[in-house]
Design an enzyme around this catalytic site. Structure first.
Site: not given
Ligand code: KE4
Length: 423
Positions: A139, A234, A262
């Site tokens: 993701y 990523d 993060k």
């Molecule tokens: P954000 O747009 O949510 O800040 O980041 C997207 C993203 C991009 N790349 C990786 C590897 C990620 O894990 C994420 C977002 N992670 C999720 C949970 N694994 C965030 C939690 C959520 O969607 O509420």
């Protein structure tokens, strides 16, 4: 009936501002949290939980770290955002450039989605090619062309995996199975003149933790370099999680572009993407690739990030985190063995996932063999015992520097009782 949830659902779709929080995968209603301190999180009734979500990864130092809170209080007194360059942005950029081997220049944004979306646009602008390759189960945020699911066969053009994504928006996205270097070879042999980039979570965290096998990343690096295809790591999860230089330092594999998020925001909204100078200088205002953001590099998030990275740069931090996690995971495996419960755990650094499956988990298809019903029962059992886990089988558990031995022992007791209840 949770009146807060009912009230939230009147004004916010599903009552949540991010879907995973709605507890759909585990049943019941989400717990409304009110505060966090160290390794603990407290719900609106003051109930305490040991927190393994840590805001989905950012809080490697735990909740409300006194040095971060103290610093931010001082920064706040000077205002929150100026829409101009500030010295702090250069300070954070310098820290990241010095820490992450593949980053010579970096651009701050406000989320992981923005980071990956911008890195892919930059890769397309730099190479003049349109196609991207991503891995099933990874993701990278919610940009339209990344919300794709596999069709039939191992390597396919993605199909939209969300409403509102036009079919032709996914025409340039090719999906391959994680850890399948043959599938990557096949796709690159067939499409290389059109492929701008391969994007990957160097350790997957969004199908649960899935580790790169043996020399998978090395071979991926070699074949992308051979065809002038940019390799994008990523590292939104793994950046400053696996080591002070992220997964690329941990595995000594250098990508062309890196996405971060993060942890570098210390709990505030920050994303970033960076890489080799000659690629990054294609970005506006120097080059033809546009990307912008009102609050990009705002002082609050930047100083929380600076504070966090300085604390993480202390010697021994990552060794301590990894040792604590290995001890916990070893005991979790021992509990399951004693009880005869089929689980498979993937762990690296301070991230792990306990899959309810007797099978090895090495890609999305094998992860999906997990018993989601059993996971949901386990999750609810742990919640009742004061342990707050990610509310999906396909997410990552995180430890912080401030999880104590007492937390670990309490977690193991709750784990034993929750597993036993499944039998
Ligand atoms: P954000 O747009 O949510 O800040 O980041 C997207 C993203 C991009 N790349 C990786 C590897 C990620 O894990 C994420 C977002 N992670 C999720 C949970 N694994 C965030 C939690 C959520 O969607 O509420």
């Amino acid at each position: 009936m949770n009146t807060l949830f009912e009230e939230a659902k009147k004004y916010i779709p599903g009552g949540v501002n991010s879907p995973v929080r709605a507890f759909k995968a585990v049943g019941g209603e989400p717990v409304f949290m009110e505060k966090g301190k160290g390794s603990k999180i407290y719900d609106i009734n003051g109930r305490e939980y040991i927190d393994y979500v840590l805001s989905w990864g950012p809080l490697i130092l735990g909740h409300a770290h006194p040095q971060i809170v103290g610093k931010i209080k001082k920064v706040l007194d000077k205002g929150t955002s100026f829409g101009s360059p500030t010295p702090g942005e250069t300070e954070l950029a310098k820290l990241i450039v010095r820490a992450v081997p593949g980053i010579e220049k970096i651009r701050l944004v406000n989320s992981g989605t923005e980071a990956t979306m911008s890195a892919i646009r930059l890769a397309r602008g730099y190479t003049g090619r349109d196609k991207i390759v991503k891995f099933e189960g990874c993701y990278h945020g919610h940009a339209d062309y990344l919300l794709v699911k596999a069709g039939s066969g191992a390597t396919t053009l993605g199909f939209p995996d969300s409403g509102g994504v036009p079919r032709d928006f996914t025409q340039n996205t090719i999906l391959v199975p994680y850890n399948d270097i043959c599938a990557v070879h096949k796709v690159i042999k067939e499409h290389h003149p059109e492929i701008a980039a391969v994007i990957i979570e160097p350790v997957a965290g969004n199908m649960g933790v899935v580790l790169p096998e043996d020399d998978f990343l090395q071979k991926l690096r070699e074949i992308t370099a051979e065809y002038g295809i940019l390799l994008i790591f990523d590292e939104v999860i793994t950046g400053f999680r696996l080591s002070y230089g992220g997964a690329q330092k941990y595995f000594d594999i250098i990508p062309d572009l890196t996405c971060l998020g993060k942890i570098i925001g210390g709990g505030f909204p920050v994303g970033a993407y960076g890489g080799r100078k000659e690629i990054m200088d294609y970005l506006s205002p120097l080059g033809p690739v546009y990307q912008a953001g009102t609050l990009s590099g705002n002082p609050i998030a930047v100083w929380a990030g600076i504070c966090t990275l300085k604390l993480l740069s202390q010697p021994g931090v990552y060794e301590k985190l990894e040792e604590k996690t290995k001890n916990l995971v070893g005991s979790l495996q021992e509990n399951a063995r004693k009880l005869g419960v089929n689980i498979y755990i993937n762990q690296i650094g301070s991230m792990f996932t306990l899959f309810f499956s007797p099978h090895r988990v090495y890609d999305y298809q094998s992860a999906k063999k997990s018993d989601e019903k059993k996971f949901a029962q386990y999750f609810q059992g742990m919640l009742r015992k004061g342990v707050y886990l990610p509310c999906s089988q396909y997410e990552t558990n995180f430890l912080s520097l401030v999880h104590t031995q007492e937390d670990i022992e309490k977690t193991l007791k709750a784990n034993y009782e929750s597993l036993r209840a499944l039998k």
